[in-house]
Design an enzyme around this catalytic site. Structure first.
Site, PDB file in Angstrom:
ATOM      1  N   HIS A   1      64.543  91.073  77.731  1.00 18.77           N
ATOM      2  CA  HIS A   1      63.349  90.251  77.481  1.00 18.77           C
ATOM      3  C   HIS A   1      63.395  89.475  76.169  1.00 18.77           C
ATOM      4  CE1 HIS A   1      59.431  90.622  79.917  1.00 18.77           C
ATOM      5  NE2 HIS A   1      60.445  90.464  80.713  1.00 18.77           N
TER       6      HIS A   1
ATOM      7  N   HIS B   1      65.712  83.790  89.269  1.00 16.10           N
ATOM      8  CA  HIS B   1      64.568  84.540  88.757  1.00 16.10           C
ATOM      9  C   HIS B   1      63.406  84.312  89.713  1.00 16.10           C
ATOM     10  CE1 HIS B   1      61.055  84.535  85.810  1.00 16.10           C
ATOM     11  NE2 HIS B   1      61.622  85.685  85.530  1.00 16.10           N
TER      12      HIS B   1
HETATM   13  O1  LIG Z   1      63.002  88.794  84.692  1.00 15.80           O
HETATM   14  C1  LIG Z   1      61.807  88.948  84.913  1.00 15.80           C
HETATM   15  O2  LIG Z   1      61.349  88.986  86.046  1.00 15.80           O
HETATM   16  C2  LIG Z   1      60.842  89.074  83.752  1.00 15.80           C
HETATM   17  O3  LIG Z   1      61.515  88.764  82.568  1.00 15.80           O
HETATM   18  C3  LIG Z   1      59.661  88.169  83.953  1.00 15.80           C
HETATM   19  O4  LIG Z   1      60.109  86.863  83.997  1.00 15.80           O
HETATM   20  C4  LIG Z   1      58.648  88.194  82.846  1.00 15.80           C
HETATM   21  O5  LIG Z   1      58.040  89.425  82.880  1.00 15.80           O
HETATM   22  C5  LIG Z   1      57.622  87.088  82.972  1.00 15.80           C
HETATM   23  O6  LIG Z   1      57.103  87.017  84.272  1.00 15.80           O
HETATM   24 MG   LIG Z   2      63.626  88.511  82.778  1.00 18.39          MG
END
Ligand SMILES: O=C(O)[C@@H](O)[C@H](O)[C@H](O)CO
Ligand SMILES: [Mg+2]
Length: 369
Positions: A183, A283
């Site tokens: 993150h 993603h």
């Molecule tokens: O890889 C993921 O799914 C996380 O980093 C989310 O993008 C984040 O919690 C924002 O929605």
């Molecule tokens: Mg992420």
């Protein structure tokens, strides 16, 4: 054109053409649904009266037409509009979108599951149990083991992270991959130390070991470890991915089909990555329309690796996605391959805010989410 704010935090876009064809998209960026909605309304002023089939032309005019480009709001609005235009074109020609992007390269799409974002308490046993017993048969999972981090963190925190990751990996069947999402909470120095501490644990990939704009740090981390490094959910369009790919700073890129500029933009970014032997794991912690767009992309992209998802669409689709042995079959319905259940969408409407957890360090200062 109509938009729906739906639970838990998504924005759906419905475009209806003069001939009655309907296209759906998901134009949203985390925590900014209302801002993106306004951006889509501004885009609509241009789109009304246009031929929906000229997708590339509309993309260029929306992206480049107003002097200022880029940024998550514009590219997420554009992504949702683009998805809806592909949905319309696919339905108009009665083919799935992947057919229009060169055809499918696989029969089924590997999915990966999420283990809750903020691990609390004695979560290792719980995670290991749910992974080993998983009914959908997922062959990969991702979790975020990194607490809010000081710029240089203390040994008890680092050792606890290392111990938890090692324990989790030990308890999980070796046929199942485990990936970690840092993150962007660590400084490059902390990430380097932590990755070194878990170098021998079989980790599928480490995501956002640092914030994704720091290509130099990502490249340095990639060359200091054998664990594949992944990033890209917070990068938009091929221009922002260019440096990351060209520098071979990561092993896996993670464009978000609802943020990066849409299905065809992701396809172009993936081709740039393919030429550098970089894999793509889109993603998608968003809703079922974003997932449908991702699955169209996955169907026709050779260097696709695996697909993130949080929902299989039970709330808003007439037929939710079905996972068999960890895979979803390539979709065959026209357009995005889904039938949105408008009654369910209307029942899901809400006006609440998306709350982001607020983290504080020991001294009270703000920490990365
Ligand atoms: O890889 C993921 O799914 C996380 O980093 C989310 O993008 C984040 O919690 C924002 O929605
Ligand atoms: Mg992420």
């Amino acid at each position: 054109m109509e938009m729906f704010h739906v639970k838990p935090r998504w924005l759906f876009l419905k475009i209806t053409c003069d001939d009655g064809t309907v296209g759906w998209g998901e134009p949203v960026v985390e925590g900014r649904a209302q801002t993106v909605e306004t951006a889509v309304k501004e885009i609509a002023r241009y789109l009304i009266g246009q031929d929906p089939r000229d997708i590339e032309k509309h993309w260029q005019i929306i992206y480049r037409g107003n002097f200022y480009r880029n940024g998550p709001i514009l590219t997420s609005a554009l992504s949702g509009v683009e998805q809806a235009l592909w949905d319309i074109l696919g339905k108009h020609l009665n083919v799935p979108v992947w057919r229009l992007l060169g055809g499918k390269v696989r029969d089924r799409i590997r999915m990966y599951g999420w283990l809750s974002l903020e691990p609390t308490g004695d979560y290792i046993d719980m995670y290991a149990k749910s992974i080993n017993e998983n009914v959908e048969g997922f062959t990969a999972y991702k979790t975020c083991p990194i607490p809010p981090m000081q710029m240089i963190e203390q040994p008890d925190v680092l050792h606890a992270i290392r111990d938890n990751i090692t324990l989790l990996r030990d308890k999980v069947d070796k046929k199942i991959d485990v990936a970690l999402d840092f993150h962007g909470r660590c400084t490059p120095a902390m990430s380097r130390r932590l990755i070194h501490m878990i170098e021998d644990v079989d980790i599928m990939f480490i995501e956002e070991p640092v914030l994704p704009g720091d290509v130099a740090a990502l490249k340095q981390l990639s060359s200091s470890t054998s664990i594949p490094i992944a990033a890209g959910e917070r990068l938009f369009t091929r221009w922002q991915f260019n440096d990351l790919i060209e520098q071979q700073a990561v092993a896996i890129i993670q464009p978000d089909i609802s943020h990066c500029g849409g299905i065809f933009e992701a396809r172009k970014i993936a081709s740039m990555a393919e030429a550098r032997n970089i894999a793509v794991a889109p993603h998608c912690p968003l809703g079922p329309i974003a997932l449908a767009a991702s699955l169209q992309f996955a169907s026709c992209t050779p260097n696709f690796l695996c697909q993130e998802h949080l929902t299989l669409g039970h709330d808003y689709l007439k037929v939710p996605f079905q996972v068999k042995e960890g895979y979803v079959d390539v979709p065959y319905l026209p357009g995005l391959g889904i039938e949105v259940d408008e009654e369910k969408v209307r029942a899901g409407i809400f006006s609440g805010d998306w709350s982001t957890p607020q983290f504080r360090l020991k001294d009270g200062s703000f920490a990365e989410w």
